[in-house]
Design a protein around this motif. Structure first.
Motif, PDB file in Angstrom:
ATOM      1  N   SER A   4     -10.666   4.856  -3.013  1.00 11.88           N
ATOM      2  CA  SER A   4      -9.202   5.309  -3.264  1.00 11.88           C
ATOM      3  C   SER A   4      -8.748   4.193  -4.552  1.00 11.88           C
ATOM      4  CB  SER A   4      -8.553   5.276  -2.049  1.00 11.88           C
ATOM      5  OG  SER A   4      -8.633   4.232  -1.323  1.00 11.88           O
ATOM      6  N   LYS A   5      -9.271   2.917  -4.572  1.00 12.76           N
ATOM      7  CA  LYS A   5      -8.705   2.188  -5.606  1.00 12.76           C
ATOM      8  C   LYS A   5      -9.104   2.689  -6.910  1.00 12.76           C
ATOM      9  CE  LYS A   5      -6.978  -1.404  -4.567  1.00 12.76           C
ATOM     10  NZ  LYS A   5      -6.488  -2.302  -3.999  1.00 12.76           N
ATOM     11  N   ILE A  42       0.812   4.455  -2.620  1.00 11.67           N
ATOM     12  CA  ILE A  42       0.795   5.873  -2.304  1.00 11.67           C
ATOM     13  C   ILE A  42       1.958   6.500  -2.948  1.00 11.67           C
ATOM     14  CG2 ILE A  42       0.757   7.622  -0.430  1.00 11.67           C
ATOM     15  CD1 ILE A  42      -0.502   5.485   1.073  1.00 11.67           C
ATOM     16  N   GLN A  77       0.885  -1.076  -0.074  1.00 12.49           N
ATOM     17  CA  GLN A  77       0.150  -0.007  -0.023  1.00 12.49           C
ATOM     18  C   GLN A  77       0.893   1.186  -0.005  1.00 12.49           C
ATOM     19  OE1 GLN A  77      -3.486  -0.198   0.534  1.00 12.49           O
ATOM     20  NE2 GLN A  77      -3.465  -2.390  -0.154  1.00 12.49           N
ATOM     21  N   PHE A 130      -7.208   5.309  -7.785  1.00 10.04           N
ATOM     22  CA  PHE A 130      -5.920   5.026  -8.217  1.00 10.04           C
ATOM     23  C   PHE A 130      -5.759   4.567  -9.532  1.00 10.04           C
ATOM     24  CE2 PHE A 130      -3.043   0.797  -8.041  1.00 10.04           C
ATOM     25  CZ  PHE A 130      -1.953   1.722  -8.420  1.00 10.04           C
ATOM     26  N   ASN A 179      -7.080   6.469   4.364  1.00  6.74           N
ATOM     27  CA  ASN A 179      -7.868   5.441   4.362  1.00  6.74           C
ATOM     28  C   ASN A 179      -6.863   4.281   5.001  1.00  6.74           C
ATOM     29  OD1 ASN A 179      -9.857   6.811   3.402  1.00  6.74           O
ATOM     30  ND2 ASN A 179      -9.604   5.968   1.239  1.00  6.74           N
ATOM     31  N   HIS A 180      -5.614   4.298   4.453  1.00  7.95           N
ATOM     32  CA  HIS A 180      -4.675   3.129   4.762  1.00  7.95           C
ATOM     33  C   HIS A 180      -4.639   3.319   6.320  1.00  7.95           C
ATOM     34  CE1 HIS A 180      -0.827   1.445   5.503  1.00  7.95           C
ATOM     35  NE2 HIS A 180      -1.344   0.616   4.820  1.00  7.95           N
ATOM     36  N   ALA A 232      -5.805  11.099  -4.950  1.00  5.59           N
ATOM     37  CA  ALA A 232      -5.836   9.714  -4.510  1.00  5.59           C
ATOM     38  C   ALA A 232      -4.868   9.222  -3.609  1.00  5.59           C
ATOM     39  CB  ALA A 232      -5.786   8.695  -5.900  1.00  5.59           C
ATOM     40  N   ASN A 236     -14.011   2.505   2.146  1.00  2.00           N
ATOM     41  CA  ASN A 236     -13.354   3.959   1.505  1.00  2.00           C
ATOM     42  C   ASN A 236     -12.244   3.128   0.724  1.00  2.00           C
ATOM     43  OD1 ASN A 236     -11.891   2.722   3.518  1.00  2.00           O
ATOM     44  ND2 ASN A 236     -11.672   4.750   4.852  1.00  2.00           N
ATOM     45  N   GLY A 237     -11.850   2.011   1.049  1.00  2.00           N
ATOM     46  CA  GLY A 237     -10.936   1.586   0.031  1.00  2.00           C
ATOM     47  C   GLY A 237     -11.115   1.377  -1.321  1.00  2.00           C
ATOM     48  N   GLY A 256     -10.450  -3.336  -1.740  1.00  2.00           N
ATOM     49  CA  GLY A 256     -11.222  -2.220  -2.568  1.00  2.00           C
ATOM     50  C   GLY A 256     -12.518  -2.869  -2.919  1.00  2.00           C
ATOM     51  N   HIS A 280      -5.944   8.043   0.070  1.00  2.00           N
ATOM     52  CA  HIS A 280      -5.664   6.530   0.497  1.00  2.00           C
ATOM     53  C   HIS A 280      -4.666   6.764   1.597  1.00  2.00           C
ATOM     54  CE1 HIS A 280      -5.442   2.532  -0.366  1.00  2.00           C
ATOM     55  NE2 HIS A 280      -4.226   2.469  -0.140  1.00  2.00           N
TER      56      HIS A 280
END
Lengths: 112, 805
Positions: free
Chosen positions: B407-408, B313, B309, B411, B348-349, B341, B403-404, B398, B345
């Motif tokens: 952001s995916k 980023i 991850q 991405f 989120n991460h 993103a 939320n993953g 994802g 992320h």
């Protein structure tokens, strides 16, 4: 004259170096003595060996030998004498305690 | 010192007090005293939100070393505030979690909280400092605190190994980074990040630009566990789980991300920066997600997942820097998607990875194992942990609506946009990014599925566990529940933080792109319509499911049989090689033989002489005074040389003494020839005493043995000695020629003229010794005195009762 003395100095340095590279503690000390002889002679030679009277004002000469290197050498002789004497006693004590004068055997132990 | 300064150093101050709390308030878990601080700091940073979201910032300076341009400058903008909120917020939750995780009876918790607070303060310092040197100081403090925390259970060998590894790798990067900072200072003459950013367009063309960039990136990549420096992170999992959750998922490993984001305005917009960061990021992403699948330990899976991850980023930050190349324009917003993103992320991460680590810690705590081969069927036994894990894993994989997923999708948008760039050779290589990103996402889905199904589904086998398995106490569950709810909240209301936090952060990463007064407009949608990104996600789920179902077959592949990363062999091998190599060099050179050291010194001297003679062509010979030497002097000289040459061949001590005496007396004769009466006297006297001394001592000394002649040994010595002789002679020749040609007069005329007038003496040598240069004589007397004392000491003093000296 200076050329000849330079060669003599070279010989003294050569033999002195050879002696300090040998195994015997005594030869190392002899080598150091020869090296200091070489250094003293080199000092005198480098000042110039021009002919002249000894540096004594009573001589009433036109030219004198240079007094400064002579003073320097006098100091150096005394100091090298002191050091050599000390080294000699050190070598004597080393031999008495370790029962050898072989520098190859006078090594620290492996775990040091 | 302003409030923000105190905020930065507050954790250090509290860390000093922790041992007192531990000692004098034993009934209360020390963690409760610590817990207050991150909560207060979090609230403080929340209060700064309105200022920052309106495009403002906070800046204060306290001088530290003003003469070197090093000041403790605190600077809070969108990016710093985002990180500060993460650090304090997750810090508070981790402290809360650790209160229930670590027993105050069996663990040395005061150490734990001191290290943790030290880490928190250092991390705040990194993100808030505006001065590069101060940033570096805090950066190294995070490395130190991290190593201390990894080796918290220092009786375990693996903990020590992990701590040492992380220390070596991150400190290596830290030093490189310091070098990069110094190069930046050389280029801009300031350590202030803001001032460097203002000069960004000046330094782009500087020849030091690329070296500075690479050195700084080495620091960022080692800290953020980018390929190939990621190997320390899986071994850092020997730390207690709260530490793994805090340092090795949410904060410290993002320090590198922070650094890259912070310096994007300086280095961004050039092809090298774009390519290095994007490529290393995407490689890390793939490598981490593929490696995570083969792990058997839950924390190892999470470690590799963190690596992957972070790579994600990092690559997004690289891709986003392309927009700096374009500057402001209608297209720009297309490329800033990647930066958006990255920031999104990042948040989120931190939420889902923190909660996942905590749930893994709970499983470990309650079942006694983290091995997925033993676990299974925990769904009905630990329902809350199960729910939180499900949310976290779905978000990490994802999947909508968490939320993953958002952001995916962003991405994918970012890499798709990037693949259509027509700069930096992206026309030819651009398609790599979407393909690699997609493959990595498939593997991410697979390891999430493995973690989920192997842990919670299947048959519950009580015989696998040493303890009675049950749900965790509520205190331990609070923190993961909060983080898990945040995952859901950010999933359903992705624009919650858009205005207040994400927009200012983007403005900090990409300054100057927007015209004055405008702000980034961030709006994150759940539903984009049927676009490429959605089909990519559907493909990920389909292929991922297929791979998971057929896992048994291809897990037999050779790469999946080894649990450890193959790069560890390089690391371990190089450490062993370094130790062995240095031992070999040392034992080769440090023989312990006096002779060898003499030989080194003399050989080096000869080479210096030879180099000087050849390089400057200074050899000269002046044959003015060669002729006119009387035969008498020739005889003396030849005898002298013969005596000298004889010394090495003597094998009897008496002969040696006599020959050395002869040489000394001949030297006196030389002094006589050269008109030095005082020298003659002294030399005769000294030589006599010396011979007597030698004779006295030689009586107690060993007989001179015949030196065993080995051609190699004596040959080398002979060669060295001859070279010394030749060079001494050559130097004497050359300097004589020089002194004859340069026409400088000796100063001795002064002594000759003044020794009677000024010093009332006619013997010039003696006048010089005691009058003109009397200090020499004084100290020479001292030398003799010391030598005499030394001789007496050597002979008289004996240590008794100790070693026989």
């Amino acid at each position: 004259m200076e050329i000849l003395m330079s060669i003599v100095v070279g010989v003294l340095f050569m033999v002195g170096t050879y002696l300090i590279l040998t195994k015997s503690l005594l030869r190392v000390i002899l080598g150091l003595m020869l090296l200091s002889h070489g250094a003293h002679l080199l000092l005198l030679t480098m000042a110039g060996l021009k002919q002249g009277a000894p540096p004594l004002l009573g001589e009433e000469a036109a030219a004198y030998a240079d007094p400064l290197p002579q003073a320097l050498i006098l100091t150096a002789i005394v100091i090298s004498f002191g050091v050599t004497a000390f080294m000699l006693v050190l070598a004597y004590r080393t031999y008495k305690e370790h029962k050898t004068d072989d520098l190859d055997k006078l090594r620290g132990s492996a775990d040091e | 010192m302003t409030v923000l300064h105190w905020v930065t150093i507050a954790p250090f101050l509290l860390a000093i007090l922790v041992p007192f709390f531990y000692k004098f308030a034993r009934p209360i878990h020390t963690g409760w005293f610590v817990f207050v601080l991150p909560v207060v700091l979090f609230i403080y940073f929340l209060q700064q939100l309105p200022v920052i979201s309106n495009g403002g910032n906070i800046l204060y300076t306290v001088p530290w070393v003003p003469s070197l341009g090093i000041n403790f400058t605190v600077y809070l903008d969108g990016l710093s505030l985002l990180f500060a909120l993460l650090i304090t917020g997750i810090g508070a939750l981790v402290v809360l979690y650790s209160i229930y995780y670590l027993s105050k009876k069996t663990e040395a918790i005061h150490n734990f909280y001191v290290y943790l607070l030290m880490f928190m303060g250092a991390m705040l310092g990194v993100v808030i400092s505006d001065n590069l040197i101060v940033l570096y100081v805090f950066w190294e403090l995070t490395s130190l605190a991290s190593s201390l925390l990894i080796s918290y259970w220092f009786h375990r060998e693996k903990s020590i190994y992990g701590a040492q590894k992380s220390m070596l790798i991150t400190v290596f990067g830290g030093f490189a980074m310091l070098g990069g900072f110094c190069l930046l200072y050389v280029m801009t003459n300031t350590f202030s990040i803001r001032a460097i950013i203002e000069q960004a367009d000046v330094i782009v063309g500087n020849p030091l630009f690329i070296p500075a960039m690479i050195l700084v990136l080495l620091g960022a990549f080692t800290k953020s566990a980018q390929f190939p420096f990621h190997i320390w992170l899986p071994d850092a999992m020997e730390a207690p789980t709260p530490v793994s959750a805090y340092l090795h998922s949410a904060t410290m490993v993002k320090a590198g991300i922070y650094l890259v984001a912070r310096l994007t305005p300086v280095f961004g917009g050039v092809a090298e920066w774009f390519w290095i960061i994007s490529a290393f990021g995407i490689v890390t992403l793939c490598w981490g997600s593929i490696s995570a699948v083969r792990q058997k330990d839950l924390k190892s899976i999470l470690a590799y997942s963190t690596i992957s991850q972070l790579g994600l980023i990092m690559s997004l930050l690289g891709l986003g820097s392309a927009s700096l190349y374009y500057g402001y324009g209608t297209d720009t917003t297309l490329y800033t998607t990647a930066t958006l993103a990255a920031v999104f992320h990042l948040i989120n991460h931190a939420t889902f990875k923190g909660s996942l680590f905590m749930t893994v810690g709970i499983i470990d705590h309650e079942t006694g194992t983290r091995d997925i081969r033993k676990l299974g069927g925990l769904m009905s036994i630990m329902p809350i942990t199960f729910t939180i894990s499900l949310i976290g894993l779905a978000s990490m994989a994802g999947l909508p609506p968490f939320n993953g997923f958002l952001s995916k999708e962003m991405f994918f948008t970012g890499v798709l946009n990037a693949s259509q760039l027509d700069i930096f050779n992206m026309q030819t290589w651009g398609m790599i990014f979407p393909v690699l990103a997609w493959i990595a996402s498939v593997f991410t889905f697979v390891y999430c599925a493995i973690m989920f199904f192997k842990t919670f589904t299947g048959q519950f086998k009580p015989e696998n566990y040493d303890v009675h398995v049950h749900e965790a106490p509520i205190g331990m569950l609070i923190s993961p529940i909060i983080l898990g709810s945040l995952v859901v909240v950010f999933g359903f209301f992705p624009n919650l933080l858009a205005y207040s936090l994400i927009e200012p952060a983007m403005a900090a990463i990409l300054p100057g792109i927007l015209p004055e007064g405008q702000q980034f407009y961030v709006n994150i949608y759940h539903w984009h319509g049927f676009n490429t990104e959605l089909f990519m996600t559907i493909g990920v789920i389909a292929v991922g499911t297929f791979i998971y179902l057929t896992a048994k077959k291809w897990m037999q592949l050779s790469i999946y049989l080894k649990e450890r990363d193959p790069l560890n062999r390089v690391y371990d091998g190089s450490l062993v090689g370094l130790i062995k190599g240095s031992q070999k060099v040392t034992s080769l050179q440090m023989t312990g033989l006096l002779r060898d050291y003499f030989a080194y010194m003399i050989t080096f001297m000869i080479f210096m002489f030879a180099y000087t003679f050849i390089r400057y062509d200074v050899f000269a010979i002046d044959t003015v005074n060669v002729a006119g030497i009387s035969p008498y002097i020739w005889v003396v000289t030849l005898v002298f040389i013969a005596a000298t040459l004889a010394v090495p061949f003597i094998n009897h001590r008496i002969t040696a003494v006599i020959i050395v005496g002869v040489i000394g007396f001949l030297l006196a004769l030389f002094f006589n020839i050269f008109r030095a009466p005082d020298l003659v006297l002294t030399q005769l006297l000294v030589e006599t005493v010396m011979v007597v001394l030698l004779l006295l001592a030689f009586y107690h000394l060993p007989e001179l043995r015949k030196e065993k002649f080995t051609p190699r040994f004596n040959g080398v010595n002979l060669l060295i000695s001859i070279a010394v002789g030749i060079f001494v002679t050559a130097t004497a020749f050359s300097s004589l020629a020089l002194s004859n040609s340069n026409g400088l007069e000796p100063i001795s005329h002064y002594f000759i003229e003044n020794s009677y007038e000024l010093a009332a003496g006619k013997n010039m040598v003696n006048v010089i010794l005691v009058d003109f240069r009397g200090l020499d004589t004084l100290l020479e007397v001292l030398v003799l005195g010391i030598a005499a004392l030394g001789v007496v000491t050597l002979i008289k003093l004996r240590m008794t009762g100790r070693e026989d000296v």
